[in-house]
Write a protein that holds these residues in place. Structure first.
Motif, PDB file in Angstrom:
ATOM      1  N   ARG A 273      -7.320  10.051   1.986  1.00  0.00           N
ATOM      2  CA  ARG A 273      -7.192   8.765   1.928  1.00  0.00           C
ATOM      3  C   ARG A 273      -5.906   7.848   1.691  1.00  0.00           C
ATOM      4  O   ARG A 273      -5.146   8.351   0.757  1.00  0.00           O
ATOM      5  CB  ARG A 273      -8.380   7.953   1.194  1.00  0.00           C
ATOM      6  N   LEU A 274      -5.471   6.754   2.279  1.00  0.00           N
ATOM      7  CA  LEU A 274      -4.583   6.052   1.675  1.00  0.00           C
ATOM      8  C   LEU A 274      -4.895   5.259   0.397  1.00  0.00           C
ATOM      9  O   LEU A 274      -6.115   4.595   0.497  1.00  0.00           O
ATOM     10  CB  LEU A 274      -4.265   5.054   2.681  1.00  0.00           C
ATOM     11  N   VAL A 275      -4.328   5.409  -0.612  1.00  0.00           N
ATOM     12  CA  VAL A 275      -4.804   4.770  -1.935  1.00  0.00           C
ATOM     13  C   VAL A 275      -4.039   3.429  -2.247  1.00  0.00           C
ATOM     14  O   VAL A 275      -4.340   2.570  -3.148  1.00  0.00           O
ATOM     15  CB  VAL A 275      -4.726   5.722  -3.196  1.00  0.00           C
ATOM     16  N   GLU A 276      -2.630   3.290  -1.437  1.00  0.00           N
ATOM     17  CA  GLU A 276      -1.884   2.168  -1.746  1.00  0.00           C
ATOM     18  C   GLU A 276      -0.776   2.337  -0.910  1.00  0.00           C
ATOM     19  O   GLU A 276      -0.188   3.081  -0.266  1.00  0.00           O
ATOM     20  CB  GLU A 276      -1.235   2.347  -3.153  1.00  0.00           C
ATOM     21  N   ILE A 277      -0.374   0.843  -0.417  1.00  0.00           N
ATOM     22  CA  ILE A 277       0.438   0.750   0.504  1.00  0.00           C
ATOM     23  C   ILE A 277       1.243  -0.642   0.064  1.00  0.00           C
ATOM     24  O   ILE A 277       0.655  -1.670  -0.093  1.00  0.00           O
ATOM     25  CB  ILE A 277      -0.079   0.326   2.015  1.00  0.00           C
ATOM     26  N   ALA A 278       2.558  -0.589   0.094  1.00  0.00           N
ATOM     27  CA  ALA A 278       3.438  -1.664  -0.363  1.00  0.00           C
ATOM     28  C   ALA A 278       4.959  -1.556   0.055  1.00  0.00           C
ATOM     29  O   ALA A 278       5.201  -0.279   0.187  1.00  0.00           O
ATOM     30  CB  ALA A 278       3.358  -1.947  -1.905  1.00  0.00           C
ATOM     31  N   PRO A 279       5.673  -2.382   0.128  1.00  0.00           N
ATOM     32  CA  PRO A 279       7.219  -2.523   0.120  1.00  0.00           C
ATOM     33  C   PRO A 279       7.525  -1.372  -0.888  1.00  0.00           C
ATOM     34  O   PRO A 279       7.118  -1.492  -2.121  1.00  0.00           O
ATOM     35  CB  PRO A 279       7.741  -3.700  -0.039  1.00  0.00           C
ATOM     36  N   VAL A 280       8.543  -0.483  -0.551  1.00  0.00           N
ATOM     37  CA  VAL A 280       9.093   0.640  -1.487  1.00  0.00           C
ATOM     38  C   VAL A 280       9.579  -0.021  -2.769  1.00  0.00           C
ATOM     39  O   VAL A 280       9.379   0.613  -3.939  1.00  0.00           O
ATOM     40  CB  VAL A 280      10.093   1.441  -0.791  1.00  0.00           C
ATOM     41  N   GLY A 281      10.101  -1.113  -2.830  1.00  0.00           N
ATOM     42  CA  GLY A 281      10.635  -1.696  -3.987  1.00  0.00           C
ATOM     43  C   GLY A 281       9.694  -2.099  -4.916  1.00  0.00           C
ATOM     44  O   GLY A 281       9.736  -2.003  -6.089  1.00  0.00           O
TER      45      GLY A 281
ATOM     46  N   HIS B  98      -5.974  -6.098  -0.582  1.00  0.00           N
ATOM     47  CA  HIS B  98      -4.568  -6.895  -0.716  1.00  0.00           C
ATOM     48  C   HIS B  98      -4.638  -7.153  -2.509  1.00  0.00           C
ATOM     49  O   HIS B  98      -5.435  -7.638  -3.069  1.00  0.00           O
ATOM     50  CB  HIS B  98      -4.605  -8.305  -0.382  1.00  0.00           C
ATOM     51  N   VAL B  99      -3.449  -6.638  -2.923  1.00  0.00           N
ATOM     52  CA  VAL B  99      -3.270  -6.642  -4.349  1.00  0.00           C
ATOM     53  C   VAL B  99      -1.682  -7.295  -4.517  1.00  0.00           C
ATOM     54  O   VAL B  99      -0.706  -6.643  -3.772  1.00  0.00           O
ATOM     55  CB  VAL B  99      -2.975  -5.226  -4.984  1.00  0.00           C
ATOM     56  N   GLY B 100      -1.410  -8.435  -4.839  1.00  0.00           N
ATOM     57  CA  GLY B 100      -0.053  -8.909  -5.183  1.00  0.00           C
ATOM     58  C   GLY B 100       0.125  -9.656  -3.915  1.00  0.00           C
ATOM     59  O   GLY B 100      -0.516  -9.839  -2.919  1.00  0.00           O
ATOM     60  N   ALA B 101       1.387  -9.825  -3.711  1.00  0.00           N
ATOM     61  CA  ALA B 101       1.875 -10.652  -2.447  1.00  0.00           C
ATOM     62  C   ALA B 101       1.827  -9.744  -1.144  1.00  0.00           C
ATOM     63  O   ALA B 101       1.532 -10.243  -0.284  1.00  0.00           O
ATOM     64  CB  ALA B 101       3.557 -10.997  -2.713  1.00  0.00           C
ATOM     65  N   HIS B 102       2.344  -8.575  -1.249  1.00  0.00           N
ATOM     66  CA  HIS B 102       2.474  -7.605  -0.072  1.00  0.00           C
ATOM     67  C   HIS B 102       1.674  -6.455  -0.025  1.00  0.00           C
ATOM     68  O   HIS B 102       1.952  -5.540   0.930  1.00  0.00           O
ATOM     69  CB  HIS B 102       4.116  -7.516   0.276  1.00  0.00           C
ATOM     70  N   GLY B 103       1.033  -6.050  -1.185  1.00  0.00           N
ATOM     71  CA  GLY B 103       0.587  -4.783  -1.277  1.00  0.00           C
ATOM     72  C   GLY B 103      -0.837  -4.705  -1.068  1.00  0.00           C
ATOM     73  O   GLY B 103      -1.691  -5.619  -1.028  1.00  0.00           O
ATOM     74  N   LEU B 104      -1.276  -3.240  -0.719  1.00  0.00           N
ATOM     75  CA  LEU B 104      -2.790  -2.967  -0.635  1.00  0.00           C
ATOM     76  C   LEU B 104      -3.125  -1.744  -1.633  1.00  0.00           C
ATOM     77  O   LEU B 104      -2.064  -0.920  -1.771  1.00  0.00           O
ATOM     78  CB  LEU B 104      -2.945  -2.590   0.619  1.00  0.00           C
ATOM     79  N   ALA B 105      -4.084  -1.664  -2.340  1.00  0.00           N
ATOM     80  CA  ALA B 105      -4.600  -0.522  -3.309  1.00  0.00           C
ATOM     81  C   ALA B 105      -5.988  -0.431  -3.181  1.00  0.00           C
ATOM     82  O   ALA B 105      -6.740  -1.245  -3.014  1.00  0.00           O
ATOM     83  CB  ALA B 105      -3.840  -0.972  -4.567  1.00  0.00           C
ATOM     84  N   ALA B 106      -6.322   0.982  -3.119  1.00  0.00           N
ATOM     85  CA  ALA B 106      -7.841   1.307  -3.433  1.00  0.00           C
ATOM     86  C   ALA B 106      -8.142   1.482  -4.849  1.00  0.00           C
ATOM     87  O   ALA B 106      -8.078   2.832  -5.216  1.00  0.00           O
ATOM     88  CB  ALA B 106      -8.169   2.247  -2.312  1.00  0.00           C
TER      89      ALA B 106
END
Length: 597
Positions: free
Chosen positions: A511-519, A585-593
Motif C-alpha cells: 500500500r501507499l502510506v505517504e505521497i508528497a513533494p520530495v522536499g 490529505h495532510v499538510g499543504a500538498h501531502g497524503l499520509a495513511a
C-alpha cells in the motif's frame, strides 16, 4: 570464428584431432595397400617391421592397413550417430524445457529410465539378435537411438534457465509462438553449447531488410538530418494513430531491420475517458485503485492493495520502500506484464485518455515503448547476450513497423546511443563486452527509441557503484528532459530519490502510506515508516551508529490487523492495531495513511 576457436580450447583440439584423422585416411589410402587388412598367410602377432610398420594381429592382418580401412567407417558411425543423437536430444530438450507440463514429465521420465540401462549391453544384444549382423548404417542408427538420452537432460537444463530471461518473456508478450521463440531466442544462445557456432545474424535475417522504403523522398544529407527525419515521423503522429513498438527496454533479440512505417489504429481504444484525463494540464498517467494478487495454497496474496496516484507530464515520481513492498509488482502491473500465478484483480490504469485494461493484448503490446516504456533493473537479463546492441535496437523499431533504410537506421541508432552518452561503435558490441553502466544506458536507448510519454525505471542503478549510479541517473534525467517524458523511478534508495524525483510515494506491505513533494517528505515526513526510512540515511551532521528500522516487513499472506506497520512502529496506539488507516490529505500538498499524522 577464429576468435571463438581461440577462446574454446576443447573445440579447437577436437577439430585438430578430426583433421589429423582425415589426413591420416587420405595419406594412408595413397600409400598403404588396404588389401593387407584382410587375413594374411603370414605369421600372426608379428612385431612392427618395415613391411608391417604396426605389426599384425592374431589373424595375420596388417594393423596399419586395418586402421586405414576402418577409420572412415568409424568416423561415419560417429558422425551419423552423433548428429542424429544430438539432433533428437536437442529437439526433445527444447520441447520439454520450454513447454514444461506433462510433455516435460514424459520426456524426462523416458530419458531417466533409458540412462539406467547399459548402452553397450543393449548394442551387443541387438547386434547378436540380427541375423547376418548389422551394417554400418544400421549400427549408426542403433548408436544414435541410445545417445540422445544424455543431451536431452543437459540441454533441457539450459533451456529451463534461458526461458526465464527477460528477453524471452518480452518475446512471448510480443506475440511470438513457441517454435519462433525456440528458433529465434533460445537456439542462438545455445549454439556454442550445441556446436561450434553459426552466424546468428544469418539465422535471424528479416526479409523486410530488402523491402522498399515506401512512399515519400528518402532523407538526404548528414546523419543529423537523417535522424531529424526519423524524429519527424515520430512527432507528427496523429492522436488517432500510433506507430507502435514492442516491449520497452526489456526488448529481446534482434537482427531484424525494420520495414515501412505503417500506422496502426489502436484496437480497442477506449472512448469513455474520465473528465480529469482531458486538457493540457491533465495527468499523463492515472492509477486508480490498482490491486494485484498472487495465488497461493493458503489463499490469494495481495501484493498491491488499492493503490492510486497520478503522474503529470514531465514529472519525476518516485516509488520507495523496502524490498517486498510491492513497488516492482505495481510497475509491471501498469505495463500489464504480470505473469501467473499473479493477476490484476482490480483498479484501472489510464495513459492519457486510453484505459489500458480495455485494450486487447495486441493493442497493449503495440502501446508498450511507443507510449510507455520500461528500463529494467537487470540489464544483462534484459539484453540478448548473442545479439549486438545495434540489432536489439533495430528489432524494437522493426516490430513497430518503423520504415528506415539501412543508412537511416544506422544514423538513428547512432543518435540514440549519443543521447545516452555512448559512442557509435557500441552498436556493434555484444552485451558481455559492455560494463554494467553501459548496458544500463543501452537499455535506456532502447526504451526511448520511439519517444514514449512515460518511462518506468525499475531500480535502474541496482548492483552499480555510486559513480556509475550517478552517470546512469544523469543520463536518465537528461533524456527525460529532451523527450519531455514523465518518469516513474522505482527503488529503495531514499538518498537517490531525494536527488532525482519531484514527488515521492512510499510503499509498505503493498500500500501507499505517504505521497508528497520530495522536499516536504524529506524535511517533514508524516508517516512513521517514512520518518524511519529517512532517519536511516547517513548524515554528516549526525555522528554515531546508524539505526535501521527494527523488525522485519510482514509476510503479505499474513498481515497484522489494523495498520500493517504497527508491530514495528514506536508511536503505535491501540487504534493502530484494529483500524487500517486510509490515505488522507495532510499538510499543504501531502497524503499520509496514518492515524497520528
Amino acid at each position: 570464428m577464429i576468435r571463438y576457436l581461440r577462446r574454446n580450447q576443447s573445440l579447437s583440439i577436437g577439430i585438430a584431432l578430426l583433421s589429423l584423422l582425415a589426413l591420416f585416411v587420405i595419406i594412408g589410402n595413397l600409400t598403404v595397400d588396404t588389401e593387407n587388412a584382410r587375413p594374411l598367410s603370414v605369421r600372426a602377432l608379428q612385431p612392427p617391421s618395415w613391411e608391417h610398420p604396426f605389426g599384425t594381429d592374431r589373424q595375420g592382418r596388417d594393423l596399419l592397413a586395418a586402421m586405414v580401412a576402418g577409420t572412415p567407417l568409424t568416423l561415419k558411425i560417429g558422425f551419423v550417430a552423433g548428429f542424429l543423437g544430438v539432433g533428437i536430444g536437442t529437439v526433445l530438450a527444447f520441447i520439454a524445457g520450454y513447454y514444461r507440463g506433462m510433455t516435460d514429465t514424459l520426456i524426462r521420465g523416458i530419458a531417466d529410465i533409458g540412462l539406467t540401462v547399459p548402452g553397450l549391453l543393449v548394442l551387443i544384444i541387438i547386434a547378436v539378435s540380427v541375423r547376418g549382423g548389422l551394417t554400418v548404417d544400421q549400427m549408426a542408427i542403433v548408436v544414435a537411438s541410445l545417445s540422445w538420452l544424455n543431451p536431452t537432460r543437459t540441454i533441457r537444463s539450459q533451456v529451463l534457465t534461458l526461458r526465464e530471461r527477460g528477453y524471452v518473456e518480452v518475446a512471448r508478450l510480443n506475440g511470438m509462438t513457441g517454435p519462433e521463440i525456440i528458433l529465434r531466442e533460445l537456439m542462438p544462445n545455445l549454439l556454442p553449447y550445441l556446436a561450434a557456432t553459426l552466424g546468428e545474424r544469418r539465422l535471424r535475417r528479416d526479409p523486410r531488410l530488402d523491402r522498399p522504403r515506401g512512399p515519400g523522398p528518402r532523407p538526404a544529407g548528414s546523419a543529423d538530418a537523417r535522424h531529424d527525419a526519423v524524429l519527424d515521423q515520430l512527432q507528427r503522429r496523429d492522436p488517432e494513430w500510433l506507430v507502435v513498438v514492442v516491449g520497452g527496454a526489456d526488448r529481446h533479440h534482434p537482427d531484424r531491420v525494420p520495414g515501412p512505417v505503417l500506422p496502426h489504429r489502436r484496437p480497442g481504444r477506449d472512448r469513455q475517458s474520465p473528465p480529469a484525463a482531458r486538457g493540457m494540464n491533465a495527468a499523463v498517467l492515472r492509477v486508480e485503485g490498482l490491486r494485484v494478487s498472487y495465488d497461493h495454497p493458503r489463499g490469494a496474496v495481495r501484493a498491491v492493495d488499492d493503490v492510486s496516484f497520478s503522474l503529470r507530464p514531465r514529472e519525476r515520481f518516485g516509488l520507495a520502500g523496502e524490498s517486498g513492498s510491492g513497488k516492482s509488482t505495481m510497475a509491471l502491473a501498469i505495463l500489464r506484464l504480470i505473469r501467473p500465478p499473479g493477476r490484476i484483480d482490480g483498479g484501472e490504469v489510464w495513459l492519457d485518455d486510453t484505459k489500458l485494461s480495455a485494450l486487447s493484448d495486441d493493442a497493449m503490446r503495440r502501446l508498450r515503448l511507443a507510449g510507455i516504456a520500461l528500463v529494467p533493473q537487470g540489464s544483462m537479463n534484459a539484453l540478448n547476450p548473442v545479439l549486438r546492441i545495434r540489432a536489439q535496437i533495430a528489432d524494437a523499431l522493426g516490430d513497430h513497423d518503423m520504415a528506415l533504410s539501412r543508412r537511416d537506421l544506422d544514423a538513428h541508432i547512432t543518435s540514440l546511443l549519443g543521447q545516452v552518452g555512448l559512442a557509435s561503435e557500441i552498436a556493434d558490441r555484444y552485451p558481455h563486452e559492455l560494463s554494467g553502466g553501459m548496458k544500463q544506458r543501452a537499455c535506456i536507448a532502447i526504451a526511448i527509441c520511439l519517444r514514449p510519454k512515460v518511462i518506468i525505471a525499475d531500480e535502474p542503478t541496482s548492483a552499480l557503484d555510486v559513480v556509475v549510479q550517478r552517470q546512469v541517473m544523469a543520463t536518465l534525467g537528461r533524456v527525460q528532459q529532451e523527450l519531455g517524458a514523465a518518469v516513474i523511478l522505482v527503488g529503495h534508495d531514499m538518498g537517490l530519490m531525494a536527488q532525482f524525483v519531484d514527488r515521492l510515494g512510499v510503499m509498505y506491505a503493498g500500500r501507499l502510506v505517504e505521497i508528497a513533494p520530495v522536499g516536504e517528505i524529506i524535511t517533514a515526513p508524516q508517516h512513521p515508516y517514512t520518518q524511519m526510512l529517512i532517519a536511516s540515511l547517513p548524515s554528516l551532521e549526525r555522528k554515531g551508529t546508524m539505526q535501521g528500522i527494527p523488525g522485519l516487513a510482514p509476510l503479505l499472506r499474513d498481515l497484522p490487523p489494523g495498520c500493517a506497520f504497527h508491530p514495528r512502529c514506536p508511536r503505535a496506539v491501540a487504534r493502530c492495531q484494529v483500524e487500517r488507516p486510509e490515505l488522507r490529505h495532510v499538510g499543504a500538498h501531502g497524503l499520509a495513511a496514518c492515524h497520528l499524522a
